[in-house]
Design a protein around this motif. Sequence first.
Motif, short mmCIF file in Angstrom:
data_model
loop_
_atom_site.label_atom_id
_atom_site.label_comp_id
_atom_site.label_asym_id
_atom_site.label_seq_id
_atom_site.Cartn_x
_atom_site.Cartn_y
_atom_site.Cartn_z
N ALA A 293 29.43 -112.02 6.15
CA ALA A 293 29.22 -110.60 5.75
C ALA A 293 29.77 -110.17 4.33
O ALA A 293 30.76 -110.69 4.21
CB ALA A 293 30.15 -109.63 6.84
N ALA A 294 29.01 -109.20 3.84
CA ALA A 294 29.30 -108.69 2.43
C ALA A 294 29.39 -107.51 2.39
O ALA A 294 28.78 -106.57 2.98
CB ALA A 294 28.25 -109.22 1.63
N ASN A 295 30.56 -107.07 1.86
CA ASN A 295 31.16 -105.52 1.84
C ASN A 295 31.01 -105.08 0.54
O ASN A 295 31.75 -105.64 -0.46
CB ASN A 295 32.61 -105.38 2.45
N LEU A 296 30.11 -103.87 0.27
CA LEU A 296 30.05 -103.77 -1.12
C LEU A 296 30.68 -102.41 -1.43
O LEU A 296 30.05 -101.30 -1.13
CB LEU A 296 28.60 -103.50 -1.48
N ASP A 297 31.78 -102.59 -1.90
CA ASP A 297 32.78 -101.37 -2.10
C ASP A 297 33.20 -100.34 -1.04
O ASP A 297 33.28 -99.10 -1.57
CB ASP A 297 32.05 -100.45 -3.37
N THR A 313 33.42 -114.06 4.21
CA THR A 313 33.18 -112.79 3.88
C THR A 313 33.29 -112.71 2.40
O THR A 313 34.26 -113.30 1.77
CB THR A 313 34.46 -111.91 4.48
N LEU A 314 32.35 -111.82 1.71
CA LEU A 314 32.42 -111.37 0.33
C LEU A 314 32.88 -109.96 0.32
O LEU A 314 32.28 -109.03 0.70
CB LEU A 314 30.98 -111.60 -0.45
N GLY A 340 39.03 -117.46 6.81
CA GLY A 340 38.04 -118.30 6.57
C GLY A 340 37.53 -118.32 5.33
O GLY A 340 38.25 -117.80 4.31
N TRP A 341 36.36 -118.73 4.81
CA TRP A 341 35.85 -118.68 3.32
C TRP A 341 36.01 -117.44 2.99
O TRP A 341 35.37 -116.29 3.66
CB TRP A 341 34.45 -119.21 3.06
N LYS A 342 36.44 -116.93 1.68
CA LYS A 342 36.38 -115.59 1.29
C LYS A 342 36.61 -115.32 -0.21
O LYS A 342 37.06 -116.24 -0.98
CB LYS A 342 37.65 -114.72 2.05
N ARG A 343 35.95 -114.34 -0.54
CA ARG A 343 36.02 -114.07 -1.97
C ARG A 343 36.32 -112.66 -2.28
O ARG A 343 35.80 -111.69 -1.75
CB ARG A 343 34.75 -114.51 -2.87
N TRP A 344 37.19 -112.36 -3.37
CA TRP A 344 37.35 -110.85 -3.64
C TRP A 344 37.14 -110.66 -5.09
O TRP A 344 37.66 -111.12 -6.00
CB TRP A 344 38.95 -110.58 -3.25
N LEU A 345 35.95 -109.92 -5.32
CA LEU A 345 35.51 -109.85 -6.31
C LEU A 345 35.53 -108.31 -7.01
O LEU A 345 35.15 -107.34 -6.25
CB LEU A 345 33.90 -110.42 -6.93
N THR A 346 35.73 -108.04 -8.35
CA THR A 346 35.67 -106.69 -8.76
C THR A 346 34.66 -106.53 -10.13
O THR A 346 34.91 -107.73 -10.87
CB THR A 346 36.79 -105.86 -8.91
N VAL A 347 34.18 -105.61 -10.61
CA VAL A 347 33.31 -105.44 -11.64
C VAL A 347 33.91 -104.46 -12.37
O VAL A 347 34.11 -103.23 -12.28
CB VAL A 347 32.00 -105.03 -11.06
N THR A 348 34.05 -104.83 -13.64
CA THR A 348 34.56 -104.03 -14.94
C THR A 348 33.49 -103.07 -15.27
O THR A 348 32.34 -103.17 -15.39
CB THR A 348 35.00 -104.83 -16.23
N TYR A 386 25.27 -112.24 -7.13
CA TYR A 386 26.42 -112.41 -6.34
C TYR A 386 26.11 -112.44 -4.75
O TYR A 386 26.56 -113.30 -4.09
CB TYR A 386 27.71 -111.64 -6.88
N VAL A 387 25.33 -111.26 -4.25
CA VAL A 387 24.96 -111.20 -2.79
C VAL A 387 24.25 -112.26 -2.53
O VAL A 387 24.36 -113.15 -1.37
CB VAL A 387 24.56 -109.81 -2.55
N THR A 388 23.02 -112.76 -3.25
CA THR A 388 22.11 -113.63 -3.04
C THR A 388 22.85 -115.09 -3.12
O THR A 388 22.68 -115.97 -2.06
CB THR A 388 20.90 -113.69 -4.03
#
Length: 418
Positions: A293-297, A313-314, A340-348, A386-388
């Motif tokens: 699952a990907a959560n966009l903001d 989770t992204l 599990g596998w996870k990434r936390w990214l933010t965009v300037t 990033y989502v792809t």
Amino acid sequence: MIRTHRAAAALLAAALLAPATTACASAEGAPAGGAHTGRASAAAASDHADRLSVPRPTGRWAVGRDTLQLTDDKRRDPWVPSAGPRRLMASVFYPARRGGRGETAPYLSVEEAELLLKGLKLDASFPADRLASVRTNARTGVRPAPGRHPLVVLSPGFSLHRATLTTLAEELASHGYVVALLDHAYESFGTTFTGPAGRRTLTCVACGTVEDAPTDAGEKKRLARAARDRAADISFAVDRLTGAGKGARSGAGRESAHWAALIDTRRIGAAGHSLGGNAAAVAAGTDRRIRAAANLDGTFFAPVPRTGLGRPTLMLGTQKDHTPHATDTTWPRTWQRLHGWKRWLTVTGSGHFTFVDLPILGGQAGVADPEAPLSGRRSGEITTRYVTAFFDRQLRGLPRPLLDGPTRENPEVDFHTP
């Protein structure tokens, strides 16, 4: 959530009105002689130059699109119980063979555009047909690519039409995914439902219900319920597209068998923007078929169920609201629970709508949000890349170094490991 809904209205208003204002100014300055002909020619040229478009996808496949109404007889609509069963509209994007001659898929219907503009109080100053005419890349009636493909279900932000995630849906489809982009009944400014019972356009009853909550805590509680209802919608869409859940009725009819033949049921993911992102994460926790699952903001109004904490989770969000010490405390709380596998990214330079089509269309119109200076072009590129990459890695097992850490090519993207 309601605050960001109003911000969306302001951003879209600016994007739509800027070209119209320029066109009016040109008409007022035209010479008196041959004014009618001159205005008609200028209007035609302006319409061609000002027409907005969804970016061309980068994958190897062409993109096809179909539209389905899905009806879940096992659940009543949570916002208008008297309306009967829960209903969804789904734009299904799919990888297609190149060279097809189908019609270009519409972005919005004129009626839906009219309701959107009315909701933004722009209906007296901007023609709905211009918004409806945004150019897409998907075509209807084209032959699908051979084989079985991963499925990704997308859910839009609260009050936003599903069309606002068209760029992401087309990009995923061009890379070999079947994508079901959902509208949830009574949760957008206006969505037209078409099926065996006829054609009817539903408006945002949910918006008023949430706004009428007597307290902030009450509003959050209603949004948490909405996220859980949407998670159930996502699972139901998976049922219908894969041929499961035969006890439920679907406006797709025989189409269900068609989609089941195209989908690899071992590779299913979910993603969404804002409330839709929260719903995607909840769906991965309640439906074992949804592997990532990907959560966009999106704020996690509804916590991820314990059974979903090991799912990949992204979390991709704004620097303002979603760094580890920002105002939305649901992100660090959720991050600590995920194992599990996870990434936390933010965009300037991003804003809440960086991850949907609005800044892309606004950028083409020469309008930017001063509170989110990241260009529309980069907004689209970052989101789709990033989502792809996330779904390529989690559903296809492909190496995607883009997700391993910061890159020179994407200096706006920060990785967090609190």
